[in-house]
Design a protein around this motif. Structure first.
Motif, PDB file in Angstrom:
ATOM      1  N   VAL A  54     -13.401  25.449  30.727  1.00  0.00           N
ATOM      2  CA  VAL A  54     -14.803  25.227  31.107  1.00  0.00           C
ATOM      3  C   VAL A  54     -15.008  23.846  31.746  1.00  0.00           C
ATOM      4  O   VAL A  54     -16.127  23.378  31.878  1.00  0.00           O
ATOM      5  N   GLY A  55     -13.907  23.199  32.121  1.00  0.00           N
ATOM      6  CA  GLY A  55     -13.995  21.968  32.911  1.00  0.00           C
ATOM      7  C   GLY A  55     -14.259  20.701  32.132  1.00  0.00           C
ATOM      8  O   GLY A  55     -14.785  19.730  32.695  1.00  0.00           O
ATOM      9  N   LEU A  56     -13.882  20.665  30.848  1.00  0.00           N
ATOM     10  CA  LEU A  56     -14.125  19.479  30.035  1.00  0.00           C
ATOM     11  C   LEU A  56     -12.847  18.664  29.833  1.00  0.00           C
ATOM     12  O   LEU A  56     -11.751  19.222  29.694  1.00  0.00           O
ATOM     13  N   LYS A  57     -13.006  17.358  29.792  1.00  0.00           N
ATOM     14  CA  LYS A  57     -11.953  16.500  29.283  1.00  0.00           C
ATOM     15  C   LYS A  57     -12.004  16.512  27.759  1.00  0.00           C
ATOM     16  O   LYS A  57     -12.996  16.964  27.167  1.00  0.00           O
ATOM     17  N   VAL A  58     -10.945  16.006  27.113  1.00  0.00           N
ATOM     18  CA  VAL A  58     -10.875  16.039  25.654  1.00  0.00           C
ATOM     19  C   VAL A  58     -10.480  14.669  25.117  1.00  0.00           C
ATOM     20  O   VAL A  58      -9.458  14.101  25.518  1.00  0.00           O
ATOM     21  N   HIS A  59     -11.316  14.146  24.215  1.00  0.00           N
ATOM     22  CA  HIS A  59     -10.980  12.945  23.448  1.00  0.00           C
ATOM     23  C   HIS A  59     -10.834  13.339  21.988  1.00  0.00           C
ATOM     24  O   HIS A  59     -11.664  14.086  21.455  1.00  0.00           O
ATOM     25  N   LEU A  60      -9.805  12.845  21.342  1.00  0.00           N
ATOM     26  CA  LEU A  60      -9.558  13.141  19.938  1.00  0.00           C
ATOM     27  C   LEU A  60      -9.795  11.901  19.095  1.00  0.00           C
ATOM     28  O   LEU A  60      -9.089  10.891  19.241  1.00  0.00           O
ATOM     29  N   ASP A  61     -10.801  11.976  18.222  1.00  0.00           N
ATOM     30  CA  ASP A  61     -11.010  10.940  17.213  1.00  0.00           C
ATOM     31  C   ASP A  61     -10.041  11.248  16.069  1.00  0.00           C
ATOM     32  O   ASP A  61     -10.317  12.088  15.217  1.00  0.00           O
ATOM     33  N   GLY A  62      -8.934  10.552  16.076  1.00  0.00           N
ATOM     34  CA  GLY A  62      -7.897  10.765  15.068  1.00  0.00           C
ATOM     35  C   GLY A  62      -7.815   9.609  14.093  1.00  0.00           C
ATOM     36  O   GLY A  62      -6.716   9.219  13.704  1.00  0.00           O
ATOM     37  N   ALA A  63      -8.968   9.087  13.697  1.00  0.00           N
ATOM     38  CA  ALA A  63      -8.958   7.960  12.761  1.00  0.00           C
ATOM     39  C   ALA A  63      -8.080   8.259  11.548  1.00  0.00           C
ATOM     40  O   ALA A  63      -7.384   7.386  11.038  1.00  0.00           O
ATOM     41  N   ARG A  64      -8.113   9.521  11.093  1.00  0.00           N
ATOM     42  CA  ARG A  64      -7.260   9.934   9.970  1.00  0.00           C
ATOM     43  C   ARG A  64      -6.238  10.981  10.420  1.00  0.00           C
ATOM     44  O   ARG A  64      -5.855  11.868   9.648  1.00  0.00           O
ATOM     45  N   LEU A  65      -5.767  10.873  11.651  1.00  0.00           N
ATOM     46  CA  LEU A  65      -4.771  11.814  12.167  1.00  0.00           C
ATOM     47  C   LEU A  65      -3.474  11.761  11.362  1.00  0.00           C
ATOM     48  O   LEU A  65      -2.788  12.766  11.198  1.00  0.00           O
ATOM     49  N   TRP A  66      -3.147  10.579  10.854  1.00  0.00           N
ATOM     50  CA  TRP A  66      -1.937  10.450  10.033  1.00  0.00           C
ATOM     51  C   TRP A  66      -2.023  11.379   8.826  1.00  0.00           C
ATOM     52  O   TRP A  66      -1.015  11.972   8.408  1.00  0.00           O
ATOM     53  N   HIS A  67      -3.217  11.493   8.242  1.00  0.00           N
ATOM     54  CA  HIS A  67      -3.406  12.381   7.094  1.00  0.00           C
ATOM     55  C   HIS A  67      -3.175  13.834   7.496  1.00  0.00           C
ATOM     56  O   HIS A  67      -2.540  14.605   6.751  1.00  0.00           O
ATOM     57  N   ALA A  68      -3.700  14.225   8.646  1.00  0.00           N
ATOM     58  CA  ALA A  68      -3.490  15.591   9.117  1.00  0.00           C
ATOM     59  C   ALA A  68      -2.003  15.857   9.337  1.00  0.00           C
ATOM     60  O   ALA A  68      -1.489  16.927   9.000  1.00  0.00           O
ATOM     61  N   SER A  69      -1.321  14.878   9.880  1.00  0.00           N
ATOM     62  CA  SER A  69       0.105  15.019  10.170  1.00  0.00           C
ATOM     63  C   SER A  69       0.918  15.288   8.909  1.00  0.00           C
ATOM     64  O   SER A  69       1.712  16.240   8.850  1.00  0.00           O
ATOM     65  N   VAL A  70       0.719  14.479   7.877  1.00  0.00           N
ATOM     66  CA  VAL A  70       1.526  14.663   6.663  1.00  0.00           C
ATOM     67  C   VAL A  70       1.076  15.900   5.888  1.00  0.00           C
ATOM     68  O   VAL A  70       1.896  16.579   5.251  1.00  0.00           O
ATOM     69  N   ALA A  71      -0.216  16.242   5.947  1.00  0.00           N
ATOM     70  CA  ALA A  71      -0.690  17.428   5.244  1.00  0.00           C
ATOM     71  C   ALA A  71      -0.079  18.695   5.831  1.00  0.00           C
ATOM     72  O   ALA A  71       0.192  19.661   5.112  1.00  0.00           O
ATOM     73  N   LEU A  72       0.118  18.698   7.147  1.00  0.00           N
ATOM     74  CA  LEU A  72       0.652  19.868   7.834  1.00  0.00           C
ATOM     75  C   LEU A  72       2.164  19.812   8.020  1.00  0.00           C
ATOM     76  O   LEU A  72       2.762  20.762   8.525  1.00  0.00           O
ATOM     77  N   SER A  73       2.791  18.674   7.656  1.00  0.00           N
ATOM     78  CA  SER A  73       4.240  18.473   7.845  1.00  0.00           C
ATOM     79  C   SER A  73       4.635  18.633   9.307  1.00  0.00           C
ATOM     80  O   SER A  73       5.640  19.273   9.637  1.00  0.00           O
TER      81      SER A  73
END
Length: 339
Positions: free
Chosen positions: A168-187
């Motif tokens: 739909v023609g959008l750019k994407v910004h990711l607020d990953g302030a706690r991305l490290w948490h997502a990373s380890v939770a998902l392995s």
């Protein structure tokens, strides 16, 4: 009367830099980062870029500034941007996205899972029209979603959201302030959660123990412009290696976030056994529903437990400065009253 030791669960930003981090800061090789690039800052930025799977990153004093820098670059004045309901860029950055970025925010409702956007909602909200209507140009994702209780968006859902945004023609910004948490939770490595985004922001002071700082990353061209915008906002640093050294130590500690997740599950289970209505934490954020948030916070404080209000609920965040024994102590104190 002996004062009860306070156990602070308001946020994972209350952590203190330990001796090894302080020593690294004291010994850091430094230079003028505005004039010549600080060598330790450069090392941190290059390491973070590798972890995040982007061409380059830029150190910023705070995650909020990282989001603001990205939005200022992505948005033209009057552009609408989309973000999940309750997102940090909508509710917790004091209107900077409007005041300084010139954007028009619009919250997108969650689907069946709090904090995670359905692609259909993104597609429906990213409506276009004639030139005299608001145009939508950007999707801001948040992983993990703080206000939803630290919920995680897995790689397959992330990929669908990015693909829909592109469609739909959008750019994407990711607020990953706690991305490290997502990373380890998902392995999965952090880079698995940034695939396809234009820009990403991560924080070093949420859970990792650094006293200050975050990083915003993307293409080399984006980071070159971000360096200019950061200076415009007063974020240019001189001997920044002192802060960057703390960030390098912090990145070594990403795997230890699993301990915080285990303590959050322990706390949630204990509160539930005491009759509290709580979420099932995916990471390190426990949300408790209560008839009166202020009354509950006051009762907790009287027994030496500090928590925070968020979205009409009470938030507890276990962090690296607390142990499983501290969680047991919290539950023992909470059992003495009905909040």
């Amino acid at each position: 009367m002996t004062k009860v030791r306070e156990i602070d669960l308001r946020s994972d930003t209350v952590t203190q830099p330990d001796e090894s981090m302080r020593l690294a800061m004291a010994r850091a090789e430094v230079g003028d980062d505005v004039l010549d690039r600080d060598p330790t800052m450069r090392a941190l930025e290059e390491r973070a870029a590798d972890l995040l799977g982007v061409e380059a990153t830029l150190w910023v004093p705070s995650a909020t500034m990282g989001n603001l820098v990205a939005l200022m670059i992505h948005l033209q004045r009057g552009d609408r941007f989309l973000a999940p309901k309750g997102a940090h860029v909508l509710d917790d950055e004091l209107g900077a996205s409007v005041w300084l970025s010139g954007g028009m925010p619009e919250a997108v409702d969650w689907g069946a899972w709090p904090g995670r956007l359905p692609v259909e909602a993104v597609r429906a909200t990213a409506r276009s029209g004639p030139y005299y209507k608001l145009r939508t140009t950007l999707l801001c994702l948040e992983n993990t979603h703080n206000a939803a209780g630290g919920t995680v968006t897995p790689p397959d859902e992330h990929a669908k959201l990015v693909a829909t945004a592109r469609d739909v023609g959008l750019k994407v910004h990711l607020d990953g302030a706690r991305l490290w948490h997502a990373s380890v939770a998902l392995s999965v490595p952090p880079a698995a959660l940034t695939v396809g985004v234009d820009t990403v922001q991560v924080c070093l002071s949420k859970g990792l123990g650094a006293p200050i700082g975050g990083l915003v990353g993307g293409s080399d061209a984006f980071v070159a412009e971000a360096r200019r915008v950061r200076k415009m906002l007063g974020g240019g640093v001189r001997q920044g290696g002192i802060m960057a050294a703390a960030g390098l130590v912090a990145l070594d500690r990403i795997p230890s976030l699993l301990d915080d997740h285990a303590n959050a599950r322990k706390l949630a289970e204990g509160l539930a056994n005491l009759g509290w209505e709580v979420n099932q934490p995916e990471t390190n954020i426990v949300l408790a529903a209560t008839p009166d948030v202020d009354v509950t916070l006051g009762a907790l404080k009287r027994v030496g437990v500090l928590a925070a209000p968020i979205g009409g609920q009470v938030r507890f965040i276990p962090h690296r400065d607390l142990t499983a024994r501290d969680v047991d102590e919290v539950l023992s104190r909470v059992a003495k009253f009905h909040g």
